[in-house]
Design an enzyme around this catalytic site. Structure first.
Site, PDB file in Angstrom:
ATOM      1  N   GLU A  53       0.857  -1.257   0.093  1.00  0.00           N
ATOM      2  CA  GLU A  53       0.007   0.032   0.071  1.00  0.00           C
ATOM      3  C   GLU A  53       0.976   1.196   0.065  1.00  0.00           C
ATOM      4  O   GLU A  53       0.503   2.316  -0.783  1.00  0.00           O
ATOM      5  CB  GLU A  53      -0.856   0.040   1.317  1.00  0.00           C
ATOM      6  CG  GLU A  53      -2.034   0.970   1.223  1.00  0.00           C
ATOM      7  CD  GLU A  53      -3.156   0.643   2.191  1.00  0.00           C
ATOM      8  OE1 GLU A  53      -4.156   0.266   1.827  1.00  0.00           O
ATOM      9  OE2 GLU A  53      -2.624   1.102   3.349  1.00  0.00           O
TER      10      GLU A  53
ATOM     11  N   GLU B  79       2.001   1.558  -3.283  1.00  0.00           N
ATOM     12  CA  GLU B  79       1.106   2.209  -4.202  1.00  0.00           C
ATOM     13  C   GLU B  79       0.745   3.772  -3.913  1.00  0.00           C
ATOM     14  O   GLU B  79       0.654   4.267  -4.962  1.00  0.00           O
ATOM     15  CB  GLU B  79      -0.286   1.385  -3.870  1.00  0.00           C
ATOM     16  CG  GLU B  79      -1.417   1.442  -4.643  1.00  0.00           C
ATOM     17  CD  GLU B  79      -2.622   0.827  -4.193  1.00  0.00           C
ATOM     18  OE1 GLU B  79      -2.659   0.163  -2.960  1.00  0.00           O
ATOM     19  OE2 GLU B  79      -3.739   0.630  -4.923  1.00  0.00           O
TER      20      GLU B  79
ATOM     21  N   CYS C  52      -8.470  -1.928   4.270  1.00  0.00           N
ATOM     22  CA  CYS C  52      -8.360  -2.986   4.996  1.00  0.00           C
ATOM     23  C   CYS C  52      -9.604  -3.307   6.098  1.00  0.00           C
ATOM     24  O   CYS C  52      -9.546  -4.388   6.432  1.00  0.00           O
ATOM     25  CB  CYS C  52      -7.258  -3.260   5.930  1.00  0.00           C
ATOM     26  SG  CYS C  52      -6.858  -1.500   6.669  1.00  0.00           S
TER      27      CYS C  52
ATOM     28  N   SER D 164      -7.102   1.657  -2.144  1.00  0.00           N
ATOM     29  CA  SER D 164      -6.015   0.701  -2.456  1.00  0.00           C
ATOM     30  C   SER D 164      -6.467  -0.388  -2.780  1.00  0.00           C
ATOM     31  O   SER D 164      -7.328  -0.948  -2.248  1.00  0.00           O
ATOM     32  CB  SER D 164      -5.276   0.885  -1.165  1.00  0.00           C
ATOM     33  OG  SER D 164      -4.175  -0.202  -0.988  1.00  0.00           O
TER      34      SER D 164
ATOM     35  N   LYS E  23     -15.050  -9.267   9.090  1.00  0.00           N
ATOM     36  CA  LYS E  23     -14.168 -10.210   8.533  1.00  0.00           C
ATOM     37  C   LYS E  23     -14.627 -11.629   8.014  1.00  0.00           C
ATOM     38  O   LYS E  23     -14.135 -12.169   7.174  1.00  0.00           O
ATOM     39  CB  LYS E  23     -12.766 -10.196   9.496  1.00  0.00           C
ATOM     40  CG  LYS E  23     -11.987  -9.245   9.728  1.00  0.00           C
ATOM     41  CD  LYS E  23     -10.865  -8.979   8.368  1.00  0.00           C
ATOM     42  CE  LYS E  23     -10.420  -7.523   8.695  1.00  0.00           C
ATOM     43  NZ  LYS E  23      -9.592  -7.084   7.829  1.00  0.00           N
TER      44      LYS E  23
ATOM     45  N   GLU F 153     -15.383 -10.683   4.637  1.00  0.00           N
ATOM     46  CA  GLU F 153     -14.485 -10.410   3.644  1.00  0.00           C
ATOM     47  C   GLU F 153     -13.858 -11.603   3.119  1.00  0.00           C
ATOM     48  O   GLU F 153     -13.352 -11.569   1.923  1.00  0.00           O
ATOM     49  CB  GLU F 153     -13.443  -9.606   4.426  1.00  0.00           C
ATOM     50  CG  GLU F 153     -12.190  -9.042   3.758  1.00  0.00           C
ATOM     51  CD  GLU F 153     -11.141  -8.498   4.373  1.00  0.00           C
ATOM     52  OE1 GLU F 153     -10.768  -8.606   5.383  1.00  0.00           O
ATOM     53  OE2 GLU F 153     -10.681  -7.437   3.929  1.00  0.00           O
TER      54      GLU F 153
ATOM     55  N   GLU G 201     -10.662 -12.468  -5.514  1.00  0.00           N
ATOM     56  CA  GLU G 201      -9.438 -12.951  -5.273  1.00  0.00           C
ATOM     57  C   GLU G 201      -9.313 -13.135  -3.810  1.00  0.00           C
ATOM     58  O   GLU G 201      -7.893 -13.572  -3.400  1.00  0.00           O
ATOM     59  CB  GLU G 201      -8.894 -11.182  -5.188  1.00  0.00           C
ATOM     60  CG  GLU G 201      -8.651 -10.420  -6.426  1.00  0.00           C
ATOM     61  CD  GLU G 201     -10.013  -9.791  -7.023  1.00  0.00           C
ATOM     62  OE1 GLU G 201     -11.240  -9.888  -6.026  1.00  0.00           O
ATOM     63  OE2 GLU G 201     -10.212  -9.320  -8.132  1.00  0.00           O
TER      64      GLU G 201
ATOM     65  N   CYS H 134      -9.815  -1.014  15.145  1.00  0.00           N
ATOM     66  CA  CYS H 134     -10.209  -2.333  15.372  1.00  0.00           C
ATOM     67  C   CYS H 134     -10.376  -2.688  16.942  1.00  0.00           C
ATOM     68  O   CYS H 134     -10.801  -3.477  17.187  1.00  0.00           O
ATOM     69  CB  CYS H 134      -9.357  -3.204  14.680  1.00  0.00           C
ATOM     70  SG  CYS H 134      -9.422  -3.114  12.704  1.00  0.00           S
TER      71      CYS H 134
END
Ligand code: HC1
Ligand code: SF4
Length: 574
Positions: free
Chosen positions: A278, A281, A298, A318, A357, A360, A366, A508
């Site tokens: 990242e 990037e 994230c 990102s 999550k 996710e 992917e 988090c």
């Protein structure tokens, strides 16, 4: 200051302080159910009634400010009796199946019923039978258990600005439901689980995947791996009576091995990897005129939100996968190759502070980059606590151990991912190096720390000015996006080059899957634990992590290179 008396004890508090909070200052705890420190008081339940001299009726302590000379009685036989009646009325509409309830043992209603010695309900039972909503992979909604305290609705609407939950119907027919009475999956829900974290009873809870994980361990056919997220290490101890913020990383590694996991990895390792991707990037976009601002991705609740409500920002996200997902992919490719274990014979479990999550891990193609589902199960901190208790492990007295190599070593930059501002701070530590080829002398960026809803700063990287913003708690994140959209649509200079977004308050550490009871005080303690872990780290920048350097040398090649792109990046729906 307002001077008043609580049970004859004088107290002086700032104007506007409620009776509830004034009482706390003199050590008097008034019982509550609908009230939560995070939310505006809306006086729904009536448990907190008190007597005020001169008032003809009892007043609700959560919503009544103290006045000069006010004399408050918080507890006497009459007040206690009224509270008991309120409780009995609530219990008359509540299923009586505590033994099978996910909140048994830490349910606020159960605790009050025990404190008030309720043995029978003198009212007719009026429980409404409603099927639970299990339509999302993250959260189960069980309106039958709802006591209409309204916390979840306030959290979803006021704090998160999502408006997925509301009360439907009137009077006795009122029930909790996703807006427009659709399923939760069809609603705007972003699966952050803040409703479940604030629910005082068992009406909203994480989808429990512990049985499936136990089965994988029991079958003993596959190599069962596990990873733990940054924020878990400063919160899990709470489930065992330890102080919030206690850093229990080494005990967790030991506990996971005793549970039967074959390999124990750390999501912090992958957080360092995320920073390399990242951060590169960002530097690439910043120096070559790419789409800015770059927005961190994230937090899956945030990407879910963006796909639903702000698809015009898809290009800004990102493309780097979250650390959870990077670790899953790397385990079933790199680690599989190095260990000689076929990825088809591997199971990856993640332990996250987060209900989102769970969503996710299958959110796009992917997430199967290894040729298999990269992460098979994602369980929350609360679920891991239950597994440890089921196994009879004396967690508090466990010895520390280390995690397994290849996907375990981490720097302080990886650990601070768990708090608001941490991803940005970690990225800046490495972006500085990537731009200047020099290391920072002072790695701490105070401007991105703290609980302010939106933090912004201009960072000077040897003469290059980088404008950054950090937002946490969904409602605040929307405001930043609106600000950027307005500037972009008017063709004005963009207010920021780089934005960090986390859906949960505090980041988090305040995730929807963390032990119940989080308030800002507890979030601050967990945050302190995270920063202490960083300060104690010998290495504090992701690009110094020897295992990360090695994985690029041995396997991935360059950050943003072909292999890295294939394994570590993702796409978003428009
Ligand atoms: Fe988070 Fe992250 S910090 S998103 O809050 O980028 O869940 O802890 O694991 O993936 O590392 C969560 C935490 C977590 C990821 C990392
Ligand atoms: Fe999950 Fe963290 Fe996002 Fe909350 S902020 S939804 S815990 S990833």
């Amino acid at each position: 200051m307002i001077e008043c008396e609580i049970n004859g004890i004088p107290v002086a508090v700032p104007a506007g302080t409620t009776i509830l909070n004034a009482a706390k200052q003199v050590g008097v705890k008034i019982p509550t159910l609908c009230y939560h420190d995070d939310l505006d008081a809306w006086a729904a339940c009536g448990i907190c009634v008190v007597k005020v001299e001169g008032s003809p009726k009892m007043l609700r302590a959560c919503a009544t400010p103290v006045g000069p000379g006010m004399k408050v009685i918080t507890h006497d036989p009459e007040v206690v009796e009224v509270r008991r009646t309120v409780l009995e009325l609530i219990l008359s509409t509540h299923p009586n199946d505590c033994l099978k309830c996910g909140r048994s043992g830490n349910c606020e209603l159960q605790t009050l019923a025990a404190d008030f010695g309720i043995r029978e309900i003198p009212f007719e039972e009026r429980v409404k039978r409603i099927e639970p909503d299990t339509s999302t992979p993250s959260i189960v909604l069980n309106p039958e258990k709802c006591i209409k305290c309204g916390r979840c609705v306030l959290v979803c609407q006021q704090m998160q600005g999502v408006y997925a939950l509301e009360f439907i119907g009137r009077g006795d027919g009122t029930r909790l439901a996703p807006a427009a009475d659709v399923t939760l999956a069809e609603s705007p829900c972003i699966k952050c689980g803040q409703c479940s974290a604030h629910c005082p009873v068992g009406a909203i809870y994480e989808k429990d995947d512990t049985k499936a994980v136990w089965n994988e361990i029991k079958e003993n056919k596959k190599h069962v791996m596990v990873q733990i997220a940054p924020a878990v290490r400063v919160a899990l101890g709470e489930a065992f009576g330890m102080e919030p913020g206690a850093i229990v990383t080494g005990k967790i590694y030991t506990a996971l091995r005793r549970l039967g996991f074959d390999a124990v990895f750390d999501t912090n390792w992958a957080a360092d990897l995320t920073i390399l991707e990242e951060g590169s990037e960002f530097v690439k976009r910043f120096t070559t005129g790419g789409t800015l601002p770059l927005i961190t991705s994230c937090c899956p609740s945030w990407t879910d939100y963006m796909e639903k409500f702000a698809p015009d920002f898809t290009e800004n996200f990102s493309s780097a996968k979250s650390p959870q997902c990077m670790l899953g992919t790397m385990a079933k490719t790199y680690y599989a190759e190095k260990s000689g274990i076929d990825a088809a014979d591997m199971i990856m479990v993640s332990v996250m502070p987060c209900t989102s999550k769970k969503y996710e891990i299958t959110r796009s193609d992917e997430m199967f980059a290894s040729g298999h589902q990269d992460i098979d199960y994602s369980i929350t901190t609360r679920e891991l606590a239950r597994m440890i208790k089921q196994a009879g492990i004396d967690f508090v007295n466990l010895p520390d151990s280390d995690c397994d190599s290849l996907l375990g070593e981490y720097t302080g930059a990886g650990t601070i991912f768990g708090v608001t501002g941490g991803v940005m701070e970690a990225a800046l530590r490495s972006a500085y190096y990537l731009i200047t080829k020099e290391d920072l002398e002072q790695v701490e960026f105070q401007a991105v720390r703290g609980m302010e809803g939106v933090k912004s700063a201009e960072i000077d990287i040897k003469g290059t000015k980088v404008r950054i913003a950090v937002a946490h708690q969904m409602g605040n994140c929307q405001a930043v996006i609106d600000q950027v959209r307005e500037a972009r649509d008017k063709g004005e200079e963009l207010p920021y080059h780089f934005i960090e977004v986390m859906a949960c308050r505090g980041g988090c550490i305040g995730g929807g899957g963390q032990p119940h009871g989080a308030t800002d005080e507890i979030r601050a303690q967990r945050t302190k634990g995270i920063y202490t872990d960083d300060e104690k780290s010998v290495l504090r920048c992701s690009h110094h992590n020897p295992e990360i350097i090695r994985v690029y040398e041995d396997y991935l090649g360059e950050p943003l290179g072909h292999k890295a792109h294939e394994l570590l990046h993702t796409t978003y729906k428009k």
